[in-house]
Design a protein around this motif. Sequence first.
Motif, PDB file in Angstrom:
ATOM      1  N   ASN A 112      44.022  38.046  32.684  1.00  0.00           N
ATOM      2  CA  ASN A 112      42.562  38.102  32.870  1.00  0.00           C
ATOM      3  C   ASN A 112      41.855  38.037  31.523  1.00  0.00           C
ATOM      4  OD1 ASN A 112      42.301  38.263  35.629  1.00  0.00           O
ATOM      5  ND2 ASN A 112      42.283  40.496  35.699  1.00  0.00           N
ATOM      6  N   GLN A 163      35.631  39.603  43.123  1.00  0.00           N
ATOM      7  CA  GLN A 163      35.464  38.929  41.837  1.00  0.00           C
ATOM      8  C   GLN A 163      34.033  39.166  41.405  1.00  0.00           C
ATOM      9  OE1 GLN A 163      36.922  34.970  42.855  1.00  0.00           O
ATOM     10  NE2 GLN A 163      38.766  35.505  41.719  1.00  0.00           N
ATOM     11  N   LEU A 179      43.522  43.100  40.093  1.00  0.00           N
ATOM     12  CA  LEU A 179      43.156  44.446  39.637  1.00  0.00           C
ATOM     13  C   LEU A 179      43.406  45.489  40.717  1.00  0.00           C
ATOM     14  CD1 LEU A 179      39.906  43.756  37.570  1.00  0.00           C
ATOM     15  CD2 LEU A 179      42.185  44.344  36.732  1.00  0.00           C
TER      16      LEU A 179
END
Length: 510
Positions: A112, A163, A179
């Motif tokens: 990420n 998101q 996550l």
Amino acid sequence: MNGVIGMTSLLLDHELSPESLDCVNVIRSSSNALLTIINDILDFSKIESGKLDLENEPFCLRDCVEEVLELLANQAAEKKIELMASIGPEVSEWISGDVTRTRQILLNLVSNAVKFTAQGEVVISAALRESESGENILYLVVRDTGIGITLKKIKDLFQPFTQVDSSTTRRFGGTGLGLAISKRLTELMGGSIWVTSEPRQGSVFHLKIPYRPAPAQKLPRAVPDDWRSKRILVVDDNQTNLRILTAHLDHWKLTSLAVSSGIEALEAMRKERWDAVLLDWHMPEMDGDQLALAVKQEFGNAAPPMIMLSSGTAFSKERFGNFENPLAAVLLKPVRRQQLQRTLAGVLNGLTDRRIARSTKTLDSNFARRVPLRILLAEDNPVNQKVAVRILERLGYRPDVVGNGLEVLEALRRQTYDMVLMDVHMPEMNGLDATRHIVITLSKNRPWITALTAGAMKENRDECIAAGVDDYLTKPINVQELQDGLVRCFRNFKARANEQELTVPIIRQA
Ligand code: ADP
């Protein structure tokens, strides 16, 4: 997925027109993306249904961190982002825990970070902190200098399928599960994860997990006594990297000086004598090449040996081969600590290593000549069969192929093999039953057995090991991992064969 990904990597090894190459590259990146999605969803549902058990085995934290950086090295190099790891001296290199899941969390956070950073750096760091009750806690941090996340968005960040804004999905891809999985895994480990961020400045993901130092499973490479008197000059414009490099040198009791430009480096060399210079390639004003040439011009044969640190794309093999080479060695970034130590040891002993440390070519048709093995492939799925056979053929092998466990036993009666690449799920007799049978009936004369399976979970591996396999590879087949597996087999097969050779004369004497 094994069929798609395996065939794609084979196609990429062909001569392709630029247009076909483009198409194949799109297939490759799309199938990798699809594989990530499938794995994420499977993982997430496994965690949600409470079916995930964590391992608790000693592993090397530094290796785990460095592997994560290596996996993302190309992506970071393409974006010219510095990728670094800093592990505090107080942290034990070996800890107990679940290496696969720790790597998964870090890989997710670092990928990420690389994805959402356009310039600057991404750093993993590890340190110890004290909990409220006074226990040591392992504190891992992934910091980037990317787009950052607004305070409003932070609260939903760890929710599944979230998101930050849907336009980023289009631009960057992803499932919004990474996550959520990382959070659940961290909690399963008894830890916690949170983020602090400033929009346009970057994000910091913090991870606290129980600290369980473990005894070293491998002795660290010894540092020669005379390193105490050696002096190393380090040149890099990136301050974090300078700090990390000098920390490595301090750890080995080397004396070092860090400078941040070519000009300062030349000055330091005029003033004092240096046993070696570590220099970064990517620097403003005077880059690594220019500095190396300037040093050679000014100091001639009295120039200290120089070790260049370079990221993959910035440094092409052709150019390295072409210019009159003033370098003692080139290391690709992110540099592993052990690799740096080995290179320094060579350079300080007056050896030069002109090879570039990490080769990019994957399929080497001479591989089988260096690692000769008679291979039996057991795989029932025709697509998977084709993938494995083609990859093995490209490496120079001529494997025999069978479609189930019974056929494996039959083939072993007819012929001797060094290695069986054994699919686990097969009709009639599965790979684990076939393995059990081979272990009992052939005992010491049996071939090396490497299980091939799509099950990447700990239970799958435990099951294979309990059945008696020697090694374990997961599908989709990764060419590099397969090669590593072949080498492991070769080493062990040789070891076994040598053992038998040694015992022969003794029996004859008796
Ligand atoms: P994915 O990356 O698959 O979309 P994640 O759960 O890993 O899913 O991330 C969720 C969202 O959090 C990302 O889409 C992105 O918007 C945001 N995000 C995660 N890490 C960062 C980061 N380092 N910098 C900026 N935004 C981030």
